[in-house]
Design a protein around this motif. Sequence first.
Motif, PDB file in Angstrom:
ATOM      1  N   MET A   1       0.853  -1.201   0.000  1.00  0.00           N
ATOM      2  CA  MET A   1       0.000   0.000   0.000  1.00  0.00           C
ATOM      3  C   MET A   1       0.884   1.245   0.000  1.00  0.00           C
ATOM      4  N   THR A   6      -2.853   6.294   3.592  1.00  0.00           N
ATOM      5  CA  THR A   6      -3.215   6.048   4.984  1.00  0.00           C
ATOM      6  C   THR A   6      -3.171   7.344   5.771  1.00  0.00           C
ATOM      7  N   ARG A 117      -3.165  -4.003  11.295  1.00  0.00           N
ATOM      8  CA  ARG A 117      -2.283  -3.860  10.124  1.00  0.00           C
ATOM      9  C   ARG A 117      -2.842  -4.628   8.934  1.00  0.00           C
ATOM     10  N   MET A 118      -3.433  -5.787   9.205  1.00  0.00           N
ATOM     11  CA  MET A 118      -4.005  -6.577   8.103  1.00  0.00           C
ATOM     12  C   MET A 118      -5.139  -5.818   7.421  1.00  0.00           C
ATOM     13  N   CYS A 120      -5.513  -2.598   7.340  1.00  0.00           N
ATOM     14  CA  CYS A 120      -4.970  -1.415   6.663  1.00  0.00           C
ATOM     15  C   CYS A 120      -4.287  -1.759   5.344  1.00  0.00           C
ATOM     16  N   GLU A 121      -3.754  -2.975   5.259  1.00  0.00           N
ATOM     17  CA  GLU A 121      -3.058  -3.372   4.027  1.00  0.00           C
ATOM     18  C   GLU A 121      -4.001  -3.466   2.836  1.00  0.00           C
ATOM     19  N   GLU A 122      -5.301  -3.518   3.113  1.00  0.00           N
ATOM     20  CA  GLU A 122      -6.248  -3.733   2.013  1.00  0.00           C
ATOM     21  C   GLU A 122      -6.552  -2.481   1.201  1.00  0.00           C
ATOM     22  N   LEU A 137       1.167   2.053  12.336  1.00  0.00           N
ATOM     23  CA  LEU A 137       1.548   2.427  10.968  1.00  0.00           C
ATOM     24  C   LEU A 137       2.593   3.554  11.009  1.00  0.00           C
TER      25      LEU A 137
END
Length: 222
Positions: A1, A6, A117-118, A120-122, A137
């Motif tokens: 990403m 973010t 975190r998982m 947010c990675e999307e 982050l």
Amino acid sequence: MSRSTTVTIDGPASSGKTVVGKLVSKHLNYRFLDTGSMYRAITREALKKEINLDDDIALSQLAIDTDIKLIPQDISGLVLVNGKKLLHELRNPDIDKSVSQVSSVSGVRTALVKRQRMVCEEGEIVVVGRDIGTVVLPDARTKIYLTASLEIRARRRHDESTSQGGRFDTKNIFEKLRKRDLIDSTRENSPLRPADDAVIIDTDNLSIEEVADIIVDLVGTS
Ligand code: DC
């Protein structure tokens, strides 16, 4: 990403993070994640199961075992806990009272940070919490830290509670906020503090819309 997708918003209780974060996500058309709801969900489970809140091992295991799903597309803050939809159930005085203690447990934080975190990675997302810019982050490009005086935050919390039909004493709210601030900012693991590269916004004299506009502008220029 990409880092620019973010936006992190940290700050103490009742600094306006959640309401501002939702508005920013709406303006930018980003997803929204309120990490406080995850700590609240674990606290609710712990109270329901009558786990001793001094038992760090049991709380950490609970955080690992509890299936928490956030629905970032749904900005109401809905959380799925072991398949059950929770929203208002996460905001009650019993949870308010215990959530700082539960969220100071290292094993609880490790389990939840991994899940955050998982999510947010999307893709593009606005994430609000206490340690998002510092721990979850640290590479995010736009990091915001919202502050407001204890008096203003107590007044906001009071107005919010009374608008939901509750009857609360401002002095009591003030004391509870002060206590939560102290636990959140002095805990050993991931204490509440601004990241070195965060933009600090004092919201005492700003409306929700004004704060959101400042953040959206910052995203455009960072
Ligand atoms: O923002 P809130 O009031 O819903 O947060 C509830 C509690 O969870 C708060 O006492 C601090 C904790 N919390 C945390 O430690 N880290 C986060 N990223 C989010 C919340």
